[in-house]
Write a protein that holds these residues in place. Structure first.
Motif, PDB file in Angstrom:
ATOM      1  N   LEU A 165       2.727  -0.405  -3.650  1.00  0.00           N
ATOM      2  CA  LEU A 165       1.266  -0.181  -3.833  1.00  0.00           C
ATOM      3  C   LEU A 165       0.979   0.720  -2.742  1.00  0.00           C
ATOM      4  O   LEU A 165       0.966   0.285  -1.547  1.00  0.00           O
ATOM      5  CB  LEU A 165       0.062  -1.441  -3.783  1.00  0.00           C
ATOM      6  CG  LEU A 165      -1.121  -1.367  -3.746  1.00  0.00           C
ATOM      7  CD1 LEU A 165      -1.947  -2.714  -3.918  1.00  0.00           C
ATOM      8  CD2 LEU A 165      -1.976  -0.439  -2.827  1.00  0.00           C
ATOM      9  N   ILE A 182       4.908  -4.955  -6.157  1.00  0.00           N
ATOM     10  CA  ILE A 182       3.650  -5.430  -6.893  1.00  0.00           C
ATOM     11  C   ILE A 182       4.330  -5.306  -8.368  1.00  0.00           C
ATOM     12  O   ILE A 182       4.956  -4.567  -8.801  1.00  0.00           O
ATOM     13  CB  ILE A 182       2.655  -4.322  -6.616  1.00  0.00           C
ATOM     14  CG1 ILE A 182       2.784  -3.001  -6.889  1.00  0.00           C
ATOM     15  CG2 ILE A 182       2.245  -4.703  -4.903  1.00  0.00           C
ATOM     16  CD1 ILE A 182       1.676  -2.087  -6.835  1.00  0.00           C
ATOM     17  N   LEU A 186      -3.174  -3.444 -11.452  1.00  0.00           N
ATOM     18  CA  LEU A 186      -3.723  -2.930  -9.985  1.00  0.00           C
ATOM     19  C   LEU A 186      -5.395  -2.569 -10.482  1.00  0.00           C
ATOM     20  O   LEU A 186      -5.569  -1.535 -11.162  1.00  0.00           O
ATOM     21  CB  LEU A 186      -2.967  -1.536  -9.722  1.00  0.00           C
ATOM     22  CG  LEU A 186      -3.356  -0.830  -8.191  1.00  0.00           C
ATOM     23  CD1 LEU A 186      -2.763  -1.944  -7.242  1.00  0.00           C
ATOM     24  CD2 LEU A 186      -2.618   0.380  -8.150  1.00  0.00           C
ATOM     25  N   TYR A 197      -3.896  -7.081  -7.057  1.00  0.00           N
ATOM     26  CA  TYR A 197      -2.532  -6.625  -7.374  1.00  0.00           C
ATOM     27  C   TYR A 197      -2.004  -8.088  -7.710  1.00  0.00           C
ATOM     28  O   TYR A 197      -2.101  -9.251  -7.226  1.00  0.00           O
ATOM     29  CB  TYR A 197      -1.879  -5.741  -6.408  1.00  0.00           C
ATOM     30  CG  TYR A 197      -1.635  -6.606  -5.128  1.00  0.00           C
ATOM     31  CD1 TYR A 197      -0.475  -6.857  -5.014  1.00  0.00           C
ATOM     32  CD2 TYR A 197      -2.787  -6.407  -4.014  1.00  0.00           C
ATOM     33  CE1 TYR A 197       0.152  -7.616  -3.560  1.00  0.00           C
ATOM     34  CE2 TYR A 197      -2.432  -6.847  -2.857  1.00  0.00           C
ATOM     35  CZ  TYR A 197      -0.983  -7.279  -2.514  1.00  0.00           C
ATOM     36  OH  TYR A 197      -0.701  -7.930  -1.397  1.00  0.00           O
TER      37      TYR A 197
END
Length: 288
Positions: A165, A182, A186, A197
């Motif tokens: 991220l 992640i 998002l 996330y």
């Protein structure tokens, strides 16, 4: 003795084992839990369709679609007229259409012929293409924080490293890593201003939110088993799907509440999004 199957039967079995390309569907967001949710197929295309996103006034849905067997382009479905219109037709492929905070354009992840994925911006009618972040590459997904800042899902190097991220600034053209490991969901959390996330580097996986002021993350809730896509409602509930059942998490609750079942006629709901006015639900699933 080895059994030899006829070629026609082998081909049929192969087709049965291959999931059909996903379609984009639209339904009225259920006001009360329970029952079976009716829906309509808004992409209605034998090829790949994905990544629905609503316009700010909830009048239409943008989505990516492969209709020529070559690459994905961006299309718009008008809810009132039920008409589909192609907005972008380029040699490159475009994915993940997202309306920008000013409401006058939308951004996409463009796939260049050499495999580079960068963020581009178009006017709402699909005209006036311009590059948003020239030097930030391998963007998978994105969410606008404000007019000049974004949260980005950046693919891991070589395909084996975890995705990160990253927080980007369109004025400086730079991005910095905020979280490593992640999932693809998002999102900006409504009214709170954090970035939510799925933390894939933790066992078990958890949904988290990143405080943009402090740079720290807090746990929200464990995701539904096997699910990696989520959406926020305007009133602050988190939505996920498992199979054909859609569930919601209310802040402060310790678990998920099943909201409604969708079907029949589909399987395996993945990406989903709720309209800004809270009246519509767009989702991606396999047709059956």
């Amino acid at each position: 003795m080895k059994t030899i199957l006829p070629m026609a039967l082998v081909a049929l079995l192969s087709l049965q084992q291959t999931p059909p390309p996903p379609e984009v569907y639209l339904a009225a967001f259920p006001a009360q839990p329970g029952g079976v949710l009716p829906f309509v197929n808004i992409s209605n295309n034998p090829g790949y369709d994905n990544q629905p996103s609503f316009l700010p006034n909830s009048s239409a849905v943008l989505f990516s679609s492969n209709r020529d067997g070559k690459q994905t382009d961006i299309y718009r479905y008008d809810i009132a007229t039920k008409q589909v219109k192609q907005l972008i037709a380029t040699p490159e492929g475009e994915l993940s259409p997202t309306v920008t905070p000013d409401g006058r354009s939308f951004s996409v992840v463009r796939q260049d012929p050499d495999g580079t994925q960068r963020l581009w911006r178009f006017d709402l009618d699909g005209s006036n293409p311009r590059l948003v972040l020239e030097n930030v590459k391998q963007i998978g997904y994105h969410a606008w924080i404000d007019d000049t800042h974004l949260a980005l899902f950046i693919l891991g190097a070589g395909g084996g490293a975890p995705a990160t991220l990253q927080l980007a600034d369109t004025k400086t053209g730079t991005a910095t890593v905020a979280v490593t490991g992640i999932g693809r969901s998002l999102l900006m959390r409504p009214k709170i201003g954090t970035v939510s996330y799925l933390a894939t580097g933790e066992t078990p996986r958890v949904m988290k939110e990143l405080d943009l002021k402090t740079g720290t993350s807090a746990t929200l809730i464990a995701p539904l088993e096997g699910s990696q896509d989520a959406a926020w409602t305007p009133d602050g509930r988190l939505v996920m799907a498992r199979g054909t059942a859609i569930s919601v998490w209310r802040p402060g609750a310790t678990g998920w509440e099943e909201l409604v079942a969708v079907g029949p006629g589909i399987a395996n709901i993945t990406r989903l999004t709720v309209s800004p006015d809270g009246k519509w639900l767009a989702f991606v699933a396999e047709p059956r």
